[in-house]
Write a protein that holds these residues in place. Structure first.
Motif, PDB file in Angstrom:
ATOM      1  N   SER A  88      67.647  50.335  35.044  1.00  0.00           N
ATOM      2  CA  SER A  88      66.921  49.894  33.866  1.00  0.00           C
ATOM      3  C   SER A  88      66.025  50.958  33.295  1.00  0.00           C
ATOM      4  N   THR A 107      75.608  46.481  41.368  1.00  0.00           N
ATOM      5  CA  THR A 107      76.417  45.151  41.258  1.00  0.00           C
ATOM      6  C   THR A 107      77.421  45.061  42.450  1.00  0.00           C
ATOM      7  N   ASN A 114      72.575  38.157  39.452  1.00  0.00           N
ATOM      8  CA  ASN A 114      72.905  38.052  37.902  1.00  0.00           C
ATOM      9  C   ASN A 114      71.901  38.810  37.247  1.00  0.00           C
ATOM     10  N   ALA A 115      70.923  39.331  37.784  1.00  0.00           N
ATOM     11  CA  ALA A 115      69.851  40.042  37.094  1.00  0.00           C
ATOM     12  C   ALA A 115      70.574  41.410  36.946  1.00  0.00           C
ATOM     13  N   LYS A 117      73.638  42.162  36.900  1.00  0.00           N
ATOM     14  CA  LYS A 117      74.875  42.063  35.984  1.00  0.00           C
ATOM     15  C   LYS A 117      74.290  42.088  34.676  1.00  0.00           C
ATOM     16  N   THR A 118      73.262  41.391  34.228  1.00  0.00           N
ATOM     17  CA  THR A 118      72.666  41.265  33.166  1.00  0.00           C
ATOM     18  C   THR A 118      72.377  42.760  32.600  1.00  0.00           C
ATOM     19  N   ALA A 121      75.361  44.942  32.057  1.00  0.00           N
ATOM     20  CA  ALA A 121      75.956  44.500  30.526  1.00  0.00           C
ATOM     21  C   ALA A 121      75.080  45.367  29.514  1.00  0.00           C
ATOM     22  N   LEU A 137      78.397  39.305  30.594  1.00  0.00           N
ATOM     23  CA  LEU A 137      77.441  38.354  30.188  1.00  0.00           C
ATOM     24  C   LEU A 137      78.071  36.742  30.088  1.00  0.00           C
ATOM     25  N   VAL A 140      78.527  35.321  33.576  1.00  0.00           N
ATOM     26  CA  VAL A 140      76.829  35.110  34.098  1.00  0.00           C
ATOM     27  C   VAL A 140      76.471  33.770  33.428  1.00  0.00           C
ATOM     28  N   VAL A 141      76.800  33.675  32.281  1.00  0.00           N
ATOM     29  CA  VAL A 141      76.281  32.320  31.565  1.00  0.00           C
ATOM     30  C   VAL A 141      77.107  31.262  31.923  1.00  0.00           C
TER      31      VAL A 141
END
Length: 171
Positions: A88, A107, A114-115, A117-118, A121, A137, A140-141
């Motif tokens: 990040s 990942t 999932n954080a 992966k987000t 993305a 994304l 994940v959704v």
């Protein structure tokens, strides 16, 4: 009698408490002293990186994250947190390729997170791989949402996530 290893644990816990209670500058000062005293301690490096990030000092956080990940002593959760923090931070600094590499590694190591992966993305978008980021994304959704509107269209979303450019029924 207590030794340096006991000392670092107590001092580190105090610094973390300072960060968690909003005394980030004081925590940063203490952690920098600990980094000087225990330069090979992965936990100290990780906590030092984290406090720099919370203060908006991303460029200064990077070497601490790198040291934390290169060392030994991080448990799985802290390793995951350090990978997310470094990836990040790279993205925030415009180091998009480094962000993709770090978050891809993360990942792969923690495929259920999932954080990670987000954030991956977002980094994929930044390197011009919007299709890959959008696919990630959407996956994940569909895998995490309990929203009835999403659940009702889950199979369609999953289908389109594989190829957002597909056009059906063209003549």
């Amino acid at each position: 009698m207590t030794g340096p290893a006991d000392d670092v644990g107590v001092l580190l816990a105090q610094a973390v408490r300072l960060r968690e209670t909003g005394h980030r500058e004081e925590a940063r000062a203490r952690l920098l002293v600990l980094r000087d005293r225990f330069p090979d301690d992965a936990q100290v490096a990780y906590q030092t990186a984290w406090v720099h990030d919370t203060l908006g000092l991303e460029a200064e956080a990077v070497p601490h994250y790198v040291d934390a990940l290169a060392g030994h002593g991080l448990g799985a959760d802290d390793r995951k947190g350090a990978l997310l923090g470094l990836g990040s931070t790279y993205r925030t600094l415009g180091r998009y390729a480094d962000a993709v590499a770090t978050l891809s590694e993360a990942t792969a190591a923690f495929p259920a997170d999932n954080a990670l992966k987000t954030f991956l993305a977002m980094a994929l978008y930044n390197v011009g791989r919007a299709h890959d980021g959008m696919r990630l994304l959407l996956t994940v959704v569909t895998e995490t949402s309990a929203d009835p509107d999403i659940v009702g269209y889950r199979s369609a979303i999953e289908h389109y996530a594989q190829d957002l450019d597909a056009v059906e029924g063209t003549a």
